[in-house]
Design a protein around this motif. Structure first.
Motif, PDB file in Angstrom:
ATOM      1  N   LEU A 183       0.791  -1.235   0.000  1.00 24.30           N
ATOM      2  CA  LEU A 183       0.000   0.000   0.000  1.00 24.30           C
ATOM      3  C   LEU A 183       0.822   1.283   0.000  1.00 24.30           C
ATOM      4  N   GLU A 184       2.109   1.190   0.236  1.00 23.16           N
ATOM      5  CA  GLU A 184       2.921   2.404   0.267  1.00 23.16           C
ATOM      6  C   GLU A 184       2.834   3.126  -1.075  1.00 23.16           C
ATOM      7  N   GLY A 185       2.502   4.414  -1.035  1.00 22.30           N
ATOM      8  CA  GLY A 185       2.373   5.216  -2.248  1.00 22.30           C
ATOM      9  C   GLY A 185       1.019   5.127  -2.915  1.00 22.30           C
ATOM     10  N   GLU A 186       0.127   4.271  -2.405  1.00 23.86           N
ATOM     11  CA  GLU A 186      -1.208   4.115  -2.980  1.00 23.86           C
ATOM     12  C   GLU A 186      -2.190   5.084  -2.324  1.00 23.86           C
ATOM     13  N   ASP A 187      -3.298   5.358  -3.015  1.00 23.38           N
ATOM     14  CA  ASP A 187      -4.371   6.181  -2.465  1.00 23.38           C
ATOM     15  C   ASP A 187      -5.149   5.343  -1.455  1.00 23.38           C
ATOM     16  N   MET A 188      -5.208   5.802  -0.211  1.00 22.85           N
ATOM     17  CA  MET A 188      -5.815   5.002   0.856  1.00 22.85           C
ATOM     18  C   MET A 188      -7.339   4.975   0.789  1.00 22.85           C
ATOM     19  N   GLN A 189      -7.920   5.711  -0.112  1.00 20.96           N
ATOM     20  CA  GLN A 189      -9.366   5.643  -0.318  1.00 20.96           C
ATOM     21  C   GLN A 189      -9.736   4.799  -1.540  1.00 20.96           C
ATOM     22  N   THR A 190      -8.882   4.785  -2.555  1.00 18.66           N
ATOM     23  CA  THR A 190      -9.286   4.193  -3.830  1.00 18.66           C
ATOM     24  C   THR A 190      -8.388   3.057  -4.321  1.00 18.66           C
ATOM     25  N   ALA A 191      -7.352   2.704  -3.593  1.00 19.92           N
ATOM     26  CA  ALA A 191      -6.417   1.684  -4.062  1.00 19.92           C
ATOM     27  C   ALA A 191      -7.129   0.366  -4.357  1.00 19.92           C
ATOM     28  N   SER A 192      -6.686  -0.316  -5.408  1.00 23.63           N
ATOM     29  CA  SER A 192      -7.285  -1.591  -5.789  1.00 23.63           C
ATOM     30  C   SER A 192      -7.094  -2.649  -4.708  1.00 23.63           C
ATOM     31  N   PHE A 193      -6.127  -2.429  -3.820  1.00 28.50           N
ATOM     32  CA  PHE A 193      -5.899  -3.359  -2.708  1.00 28.50           C
ATOM     33  C   PHE A 193      -7.187  -3.641  -1.937  1.00 28.50           C
ATOM     34  N   PHE A 194      -8.027  -2.638  -1.798  1.00 31.88           N
ATOM     35  CA  PHE A 194      -9.218  -2.781  -0.966  1.00 31.88           C
ATOM     36  C   PHE A 194     -10.322  -3.582  -1.647  1.00 31.88           C
ATOM     37  N   ARG A 195     -10.056  -4.033  -2.873  1.00 35.21           N
ATOM     38  CA  ARG A 195     -10.924  -4.999  -3.534  1.00 35.21           C
ATOM     39  C   ARG A 195     -10.278  -6.387  -3.571  1.00 35.21           C
ATOM     40  N   SER A 196      -9.024  -6.454  -3.172  1.00 40.62           N
ATOM     41  CA  SER A 196      -8.316  -7.742  -3.105  1.00 40.62           C
ATOM     42  C   SER A 196      -7.372  -7.712  -1.905  1.00 40.62           C
TER      43      SER A 196
END
Length: 529
Positions: A183-196
């Protein structure tokens, strides 16, 4: 203001996803749940639990609250047991230095993320800093605003220096830790991580069929020991009535149902009904950003007196709950001597007339030529909330205030007039008070502001002396009753219905908002069919 409006919309979506919870995996175009065909480690058929869930737009515990799924995928430094006391989580131990107001946590060694990477103290630092960053707009930020410095001592040791003691801090460290390396450098509201999402929890994400199901499989390498149930399916069934139908048809194994529907299963073979107490209250939130309340804030006590709470608890909750007068009724710091605003149509009318309102020929009060009228918005899919709102609206119309109910597809937090809100925490009293009623805080959706309320909440969170906290919370509740942010209505018990084959649920644990908390000991559950 634009940023605040965007955040409110994002949080509204998050609140909808947290409503009760359940899930299941359905292939596109299929009405059947896919339980998979992988064998369990002992060579037998895999055990699968299908749980009825509201829909999720993302799984983001750092920014959102109430996602029942979070505890299955992630861990915090601390955790809660069945009595809602703080116990070790990722941290095997901790210490508090009173002189420097510093908490030091020692992480369990050997913990790995679901992708195999090791957990380190840097992941913890990254997570809490992301929550504290105002640019990320986390509704959990007020929980950590007294953190002054975070120090990574070594790979498995981290310290937090606070500006003042906060007994709730150990409760807040149940916050799910997120992987810095993803998650470093990703948008904490919209990062694709939060779907996977990738966590350290007892279950890992296997698949996500949008609008249908989220399927989890157990983490064989879980640091506290692998769970008994092989697969848990969060089947997306956002409508209460549909959940009841699917529970009866055998498509679900566990669901949080409305009281009237849960009662229908009580004496049926093959089912268990768990009537569990909660700290979860319902009330009418008044949106003080709406100009209507600038002119009519002084009639709120009349609204409070015009609601027959006993009738609502009896008719809608079937007695599965209690009447509400404040946010801490199921907390050790409750002040039962505050104004309860007991049902009194006569008193409601007296308040209105004292404010200069006059009764019109149509049976409604008028002020400055305008009829007293407002709309209560309610989130779709929660039939109990809809029923409560409609009952309260009818009661208020009977005392002369023309109240209607709206069920919008998307809640306009900034533009609506009022909302049938729910909050409540079974943990420290700071939780769901400071950030809900404090001026400008992350979960203060009403834009409520009261300097004395702010003062008392700060006093309470900055003292570790129970006597000081009791006095401060007592005054907070008195001031909130004098200047209501909400018209409190009732506390709602959580009625979980489960099939007989499910064992291990802790029936005496007090649940949180939306009945969240039932999965606290999920690794101990067993499932047979």
């Amino acid at each position: 203001m634009k940023k605040q409006t965007l955040l409110c919309l994002l949080l509204a979506a998050a609140m909808l996803l947290g409503l009760t919870a359940c899930g299941g995996n359905q292939p596109a175009g299929s009405g059947a749940v896919n339980t998979g065909d992988a064998a369990s480690p002992d060579g037998g058929e895999p055990s699968t639990l299908v749980y009825a869930s509201g829909d999720y737009t993302r799984i983001n515990p750092a920014m959102d609250e109430h996602g029942e799924i979070n505890i299955l995928l992630f861990n915090g430094l601390t955790a809660h047991d069945g009595s809602n006391s703080v116990i070790p989580g990722l941290a095997e131990s901790w210490a508090f230095d009173e002189d420097t107001c510093t908490y030091t946590f020692h992480l369990t060694e050997g913990v790995k993320w679901h992708d195999g990477q090791p957990l380190t103290a840097e992941d913890v630092q990254f997570t809490i800093q992301a929550i504290m960053d105002p640019d990320n707009g986390s509704e959990n930020a007020p929980n950590f605003e007294d953190v002054e410095e975070i120090t990574v001592v070594d790979e498995h040791t981290i310290s937090f220096r606070l500006t003042a003691p906060n007994v709730a801090f150990l409760d807040y460290m149940t916050m799910a830790v997120l992987p810095k390396h993803l998650l470093e450098g990703e948008d904490m509201q919209t990062a694709s991580f939060f779907r996977s999402p990738v966590g350290t929890g007892p279950y890992r994400l296997e698949s996500w069929d949008e609008g249908q199901a989220i399927t989890l499989v157990k983490n064989e390498d879980y640091f506290k020991g692998a769970a008994n149930i092989d697969r848990i399916i969060f089947k997306i069934v956002p409508d209460d009535n549909a959940q009841t139908i699917q529970m009866r048809s055998g498509e679900l194994d566990l669901a949080l149902l409305p009281p009237k529907d849960a009662e229908a299963f009580r004496d049926q073979d093959g089912y268990q009904v768990y009537e569990m107490k909660t700290s979860d209250y319902r009330g009418i939130l008044f949106n003080f950003q709406n100009a209507y309340w600038t002119e009519n804030r002084d009639i709120i006590p009349a609204i409070c007196c015009g609601i027959d709470r006993e009738a609502i608890v009896s008719a809608i909750l079937l007695g599965h709950g209690v009447t509400a007068y404040g946010p801490l009724q199921r907390n050790v710091y409750n002040n039962e001597n505050v104004e309860h605003y007991d049902y009194s149509p006569d008193r409601a009318r007296q308040v209105l007339e004292s404010a200069g309102c006059t009764l019109g020929d149509d049976g409604f009060y008028y002020r400055n030529g305008e009829k007293l009228a407002f709309t209560i918005s309610v989130g779709a899919g929660d039939q109990v909330r809809v029923d409560i709102a409609q009952a309260a609206a009818q009661q208020l119309r009977e005392v002369g205030i023309d109240v209607t109910v709206d069920i919008p597809a998307v809640v306009d937090w900034g533009g609506q007039m009022a909302y049938l809100i729910g909050w409540g925490s079974p943990f420290d009293a700071d939780d769901h008070t400071y950030k809900v009623f404090g001026t400008g805080k992350g979960a203060n959706y009403s834009a409520y502001s009261n300097a004395l309320v702010d003062q008392y909440l700060i006093q309470a969170r900055q003292s570790d002396d129970p006597a000081v906290r009791a006095e401060a919370y007592g005054k907070f509740q008195e001031e909130l009753a004098k200047d209501p942010a909400y018209a409190f209505i009732c506390y709602v018990d959580a009625d979980y219905v489960a099939v007989d084959g499910l064992a291990g649920i802790s029936p005496d644990t007090v649940m949180g908002h939306h009945g969240v908390g039932i999965f606290w000991n999920v690794t101990e559950w067993t499932m047979t069919k």
